[in-house]
Design a protein around this motif. Structure first.
Motif, PDB file in Angstrom:
ATOM      1  N   THR A  49       9.698  -3.578  -1.010  1.00 54.74           N
ATOM      2  CA  THR A  49      10.492  -2.346  -0.951  1.00 54.74           C
ATOM      3  C   THR A  49      11.619  -2.505   0.044  1.00 54.74           C
ATOM      4  N   ASN A  50      12.838  -2.264  -0.438  1.00 60.69           N
ATOM      5  CA  ASN A  50      14.040  -2.385   0.397  1.00 60.69           C
ATOM      6  C   ASN A  50      14.376  -1.025   1.004  1.00 60.69           C
ATOM      7  N   ASN A  51      13.948  -0.811   2.229  1.00 61.29           N
ATOM      8  CA  ASN A  51      14.217   0.447   2.918  1.00 61.29           C
ATOM      9  C   ASN A  51      15.519   0.417   3.711  1.00 61.29           C
ATOM     10  N   SER A  52      16.277  -0.670   3.606  1.00 56.11           N
ATOM     11  CA  SER A  52      17.539  -0.795   4.334  1.00 56.11           C
ATOM     12  C   SER A  52      18.668  -0.116   3.557  1.00 56.11           C
ATOM     13  N   ASN A  53      19.841  -0.091   4.163  1.00 61.94           N
ATOM     14  CA  ASN A  53      21.036   0.417   3.479  1.00 61.94           C
ATOM     15  C   ASN A  53      21.802  -0.694   2.771  1.00 61.94           C
ATOM     16  N   ASP A  54      21.250  -1.925   2.808  1.00 61.51           N
ATOM     17  CA  ASP A  54      21.905  -3.074   2.190  1.00 61.51           C
ATOM     18  C   ASP A  54      21.401  -3.290   0.771  1.00 61.51           C
ATOM     19  N   LEU A  56      20.293  -6.174  -1.536  1.00 58.26           N
ATOM     20  CA  LEU A  56      19.830  -7.543  -1.325  1.00 58.26           C
ATOM     21  C   LEU A  56      20.005  -8.365  -2.599  1.00 58.26           C
ATOM     22  N   ARG A  57      20.717  -9.477  -2.450  1.00 55.79           N
ATOM     23  CA  ARG A  57      20.933 -10.379  -3.584  1.00 55.79           C
ATOM     24  C   ARG A  57      20.149 -11.682  -3.439  1.00 55.79           C
ATOM     25  N   LYS A  58      19.599 -11.911  -2.256  1.00 56.83           N
ATOM     26  CA  LYS A  58      18.743 -13.065  -1.998  1.00 56.83           C
ATOM     27  C   LYS A  58      17.561 -12.604  -1.162  1.00 56.83           C
ATOM     28  N   VAL A  59      16.470 -13.311  -1.257  1.00 57.74           N
ATOM     29  CA  VAL A  59      15.347 -13.128  -0.345  1.00 57.74           C
ATOM     30  C   VAL A  59      14.875 -14.503   0.093  1.00 57.74           C
ATOM     31  N   PHE A  60      14.098 -14.534   1.169  1.00 56.21           N
ATOM     32  CA  PHE A  60      13.631 -15.793   1.736  1.00 56.21           C
ATOM     33  C   PHE A  60      12.136 -15.701   2.027  1.00 56.21           C
ATOM     34  N   TYR A  61      11.446 -16.794   1.746  1.00 56.56           N
ATOM     35  CA  TYR A  61      10.027 -16.907   2.072  1.00 56.56           C
ATOM     36  C   TYR A  61       9.829 -18.051   3.075  1.00 56.56           C
ATOM     37  N   HIS A  62       8.755 -17.935   3.853  1.00 54.99           N
ATOM     38  CA  HIS A  62       8.327 -19.043   4.713  1.00 54.99           C
ATOM     39  C   HIS A  62       7.286 -19.883   3.965  1.00 54.99           C
ATOM     40  N   LEU A  63       7.436 -21.201   4.080  1.00 55.10           N
ATOM     41  CA  LEU A  63       6.466 -22.163   3.527  1.00 55.10           C
ATOM     42  C   LEU A  63       6.000 -23.045   4.695  1.00 55.10           C
ATOM     43  N   TYR A  64       5.211 -22.470   5.588  1.00 56.30           N
ATOM     44  CA  TYR A  64       4.911 -23.109   6.873  1.00 56.30           C
ATOM     45  C   TYR A  64       4.252 -24.482   6.743  1.00 56.30           C
ATOM     46  N   ASN A  65       3.370 -24.643   5.768  1.00 47.00           N
ATOM     47  CA  ASN A  65       2.618 -25.902   5.676  1.00 47.00           C
ATOM     48  C   ASN A  65       3.501 -27.126   5.464  1.00 47.00           C
ATOM     49  N   ASN A  66       4.717 -26.924   4.948  1.00 49.04           N
ATOM     50  CA  ASN A  66       5.600 -28.070   4.713  1.00 49.04           C
ATOM     51  C   ASN A  66       6.082 -28.719   6.010  1.00 49.04           C
ATOM     52  N   ALA A  67       5.822 -28.066   7.148  1.00 51.80           N
ATOM     53  CA  ALA A  67       6.206 -28.667   8.429  1.00 51.80           C
ATOM     54  C   ALA A  67       5.336 -29.865   8.771  1.00 51.80           C
ATOM     55  N   PHE A  68       4.144 -29.926   8.190  1.00 51.90           N
ATOM     56  CA  PHE A  68       3.199 -30.978   8.571  1.00 51.90           C
ATOM     57  C   PHE A  68       3.326 -32.190   7.648  1.00 51.90           C
ATOM     58  N   LYS A 142      18.263  -9.760 -10.245  1.00 49.69           N
ATOM     59  CA  LYS A 142      18.673  -8.362 -10.176  1.00 49.69           C
ATOM     60  C   LYS A 142      18.676  -7.935  -8.713  1.00 49.69           C
ATOM     61  N   PRO A 143      19.821  -7.523  -8.171  1.00 51.41           N
ATOM     62  CA  PRO A 143      19.867  -7.098  -6.763  1.00 51.41           C
ATOM     63  C   PRO A 143      18.900  -5.947  -6.511  1.00 51.41           C
ATOM     64  N   ILE A 144      18.377  -5.901  -5.291  1.00 48.41           N
ATOM     65  CA  ILE A 144      17.481  -4.811  -4.893  1.00 48.41           C
ATOM     66  C   ILE A 144      18.322  -3.776  -4.156  1.00 48.41           C
ATOM     67  N   LEU A 145      18.487  -2.636  -4.749  1.00 47.11           N
ATOM     68  CA  LEU A 145      19.320  -1.587  -4.168  1.00 47.11           C
ATOM     69  C   LEU A 145      18.581  -0.892  -3.026  1.00 47.11           C
ATOM     70  N   PRO A 146      19.317  -0.244  -2.130  1.00 45.05           N
ATOM     71  CA  PRO A 146      18.675   0.498  -1.034  1.00 45.05           C
ATOM     72  C   PRO A 146      17.658   1.511  -1.565  1.00 45.05           C
ATOM     73  N   GLY A 147      16.484   1.507  -0.966  1.00 45.59           N
ATOM     74  CA  GLY A 147      15.445   2.440  -1.353  1.00 45.59           C
ATOM     75  C   GLY A 147      14.662   2.053  -2.593  1.00 45.59           C
ATOM     76  N   LYS A 148      14.981   0.908  -3.202  1.00 41.63           N
ATOM     77  CA  LYS A 148      14.315   0.488  -4.432  1.00 41.63           C
ATOM     78  C   LYS A 148      13.294  -0.615  -4.153  1.00 41.63           C
TER      79      LYS A 148
END
Length: 623
Positions: A49-54, A56-68, A142-148
């Motif tokens: 849920t995008n509660n910001s006023n922006d 969003l056209r991209k999102v990012f995930y962490h893949l921590y295990n790839n550090a090892f 599909k961009p995530i609109l504010p509040g969506k």
């Protein structure tokens, strides 16, 4: 155990103000662990849920295990930093010289960690996700609109690395699986933008949400971690009683453990065949779980630590605020100590005093990192330092013999760093410290001193009110340094912007000196005390004067830019409030009218709560 979401819903709604909107990430995950290969397969559904006023056209995930993996950014940092973490290197001898080699660099394909993504979809539509080592970059269809809201689904496969740092398998204490940072985790997006930091063994930041996790694993393993077990009866395991034996039909080879965790920003679990599981119920509404190896050498320590853990949580509830979850677990994980949502993983084979101190620290994070949740990467001093503050108070509270200043070790560490020439500002990103030692002392010790010096500045009662109000008003809001400063200002009425700036954004030091103590030329009817500010950082000054007849008197010099006068911390000693001291003038003097006795000793900061980096000039004794 089912759990009411009502209280968390109220908190979440309260946090969604114009100033403190929060994103929300609700996870549903199913994972199957192969305990022979240490590989796992999973599916994840994430309602974001995008509660910001922006938009969003991209999102990012962490893949921590790839550090090892050999050659990773974590590996390269480990090889290049001057003082690598001793847990992550092996000592080797080449001739007469000893060197340190990265343990990550030596991992074989079946020992290293990885986490890979497939079949990524947004609202059922396939999209491309780009894996950049420990970060997954996703360009949305599909961009995530504010509040969506939008729904992401993905498949993931991972391999648990040989334990090197925090997460891993088969560590030195024999724990089979310490499963932290194991799943694709949505990065935080807030008023500053995305916080998609690569993982190089430092800190974490996350989005609050509800977790629904099913873990399928060999039936001989006992699990503990984040969340409330939902299906204890189905798997033959009563999670509310101590050391219940799991009775499963012989034909059944695996069990599926179903956990639910409301309003957390991470999910961690650990598993071992030999875990003992003790359950301790308290009179303040939180059930404590202790999971540790069935090792005769450690059982007594784990049993003895349990009532101390209960009393520590009771004390933290009283000085900070109520722990909001109904459960907390202390789990033997085998790699130092690390806080997670509703649990901690700790070393399990140390002595009882060290173990209690470690539990106190990691449990203290539950308030500052898992309810307040400052950005550890940018403001690690708020999390580590404030946790260290209540840890020292808590350990002193438990001690039979109390000490006057439980923070003395933090002062010693900070002064050593400040005088070493290697200090960097607290505003330095956690990954950018030149040395691990500089980071650790800055975040833990200097961060703790932010609060202990507030006692010096505005008084202990105001500081403890500040901590309580800060916790109450900023739960689930990711507060920033300005928020703790403004809270202290609202409680005390003091101006503290100068303090936040100097202490956290610079390496300015505090250094005051007594330059002279001498009689005047008018027949010795007064004593003149001269002071000098040598360091850049200003402070109000407290002075204790001992007279030759054994009496004492204190003097207080307010700091002009602070616009505040602290109450007398020792009411039984007469105090005189002097004219304020402006920063622009490095020199100050005041007079003591001579009466029946003479001055024997003058001491700056008798409480020891001002972090003066050269205290040898803080005392003037007349012999």
């Amino acid at each position: 155990m089912l759990f009411s979401f009502l209280s968390f819903g109220c908190i979440a709604a309260f946090s969604q103000t114009s100033s403190y909107w929060q994103q929300k990430a609700d996870y549903k995950m199913e994972v199957s662990m192969d305990v022979k290969t240490y590989q796992y397969q999973g599916k994840q559904t994430l309602l974001y849920t995008n509660n910001s006023n922006d938009t969003l056209r991209k999102v990012f995930y962490h893949l921590y295990n790839n550090a090892f993996q050999p050659g990773s950014e974590m590996d390269m940092r480990l090889q290049s930093i001057k003082d690598p973490d001793g847990r992550m290197v092996d000592k080797v001898k080449i001739g007469d010289k000893e060197s340190k080699e990265s343990r990550i660099a030596k991992l074989q394909p079946n020992e290293m960690g990885y986490l890979h993504i497939a079949n990524f979809k947004q609202d059922g539509i396939p999209i491309t996700a780009k894996e950049v080592e420990t970060i997954l970059e996703v360009t949305l269809s599909k961009p995530i609109l504010p509040g969506k809201s939008t729904t992401f689904t993905l498949d993931f496969e991972g391999q648990v690395p040989v334990q090197i740092r925090r997460s891993g398998r088969n560590n030195k204490e024999g724990i089979a699986l310490s499963m932290s940072q194991w799943y694709p985790k949505m990065a935080e997006f807030d008023f500053e933008g995305w916080h998609a930091d690569p993982y190089i063994a430092r800190e974490f930041h996350g989005v609050w949400g509800n977790f629904d996790v099913k873990i399928t694993i060999d039936k001989d393993y006992i699990l503990g971690g984040t969340g409330y077990l939902q299906n204890g009866n189905d798997i033959g395991y009563n999670y509310q009683d101590s050391n219940v034996v799991v009775k499963i039909p012989k034909k059944q080879k695996t069990l599926t453990w179903h956990f639910v965790a409301p309003m957390v920003h991470d999910f961690t679990w650990a598993a071992d065949k030999e875990y003992l599981h003790d359950v301790v119920k308290t009179d303040f509404g939180t059930t404590l779980h202790f999971l540790y190896k069935n090792n005769p050498k450690i059982i007594d320590n784990w049993k003895n630590a349990q009532p101390k853990t209960v009393e520590t949580m009771r004390y933290f509830n009283s000085i900070v605020g109520k722990y909001p979850y109904q459960q907390y677990s202390v789990i033997q994980g085998g790699d130092g100590g690390m806080e997670y949502a509703m649990c901690t993983l700790i070393l399990g084979e140390g002595n009882i005093d060290g173990m209690v101190g470690l539990i106190a620290h990691e449990m203290g994070h539950s308030w500052f990192q898992h309810v307040l949740a400052t950005n550890e990467s940018k403001h690690g001093w708020m999390d580590e330092g404030f946790t260290s503050f209540i840890e020292d108070l808590g350990v002193n509270h438990l001690a039979e013999k109390k000490v006057v200043n439980p923070f003395a070790g933090a002062y010693k560490g900070y002064v050593s760093l400040a005088n070493s020439g290697k200090e960097q500002p607290l505003s330095t990103h956690a990954d950018r410290f030149d040395e691990n030692r500089s980071y650790s002392i800055a975040s833990y010790s200097k961060g703790e001193l932010f609060l202990t010096q507030l006692i010096y500045l505005i008084g202990k009662e105001n500081v403890m009110k500040t901590v309580k109000r800060f916790y109450s008003e900023f739960q689930f809001k990711h507060p920033t340094p300005n928020d703790i400063k403004r809270t202290a200002e609202r409680v005390s009425g003091a101006n503290l912007d100068w303090y936040l700036t100097d202490w956290t954004q610079t390496t300015n030091t505090i250094d005051y000196s007594i330059t002279t103590v001498e009689g005047a030329t008018d027949g010795g009817q007064r004593t003149v005390i001269s002071l000098e500010r040598i360091g850049r950082m200003p402070m109000p000054i407290e002075i204790l004067v001992d007279y030759t007849d054994g009496s004492k008197e204190s003097f207080y010099i307010p700091l002009r830019m602070m616009s505040f006068e602290k109450e007398n911390p020792i009411p039984e000693i007469k105090r005189t409030v002097l004219k304020d001291w402006a920063w622009g003038n490095p020199n100050y003097f005041f007079e003591i009218p001579k009466s029946k006795t003479t001055v024997r000793k003058v001491t700056l900061d008798p409480s020891g709560l001002m972090a003066d980096v050269k205290s040898d000039n803080n005392t003037y004794e007349i012999k």
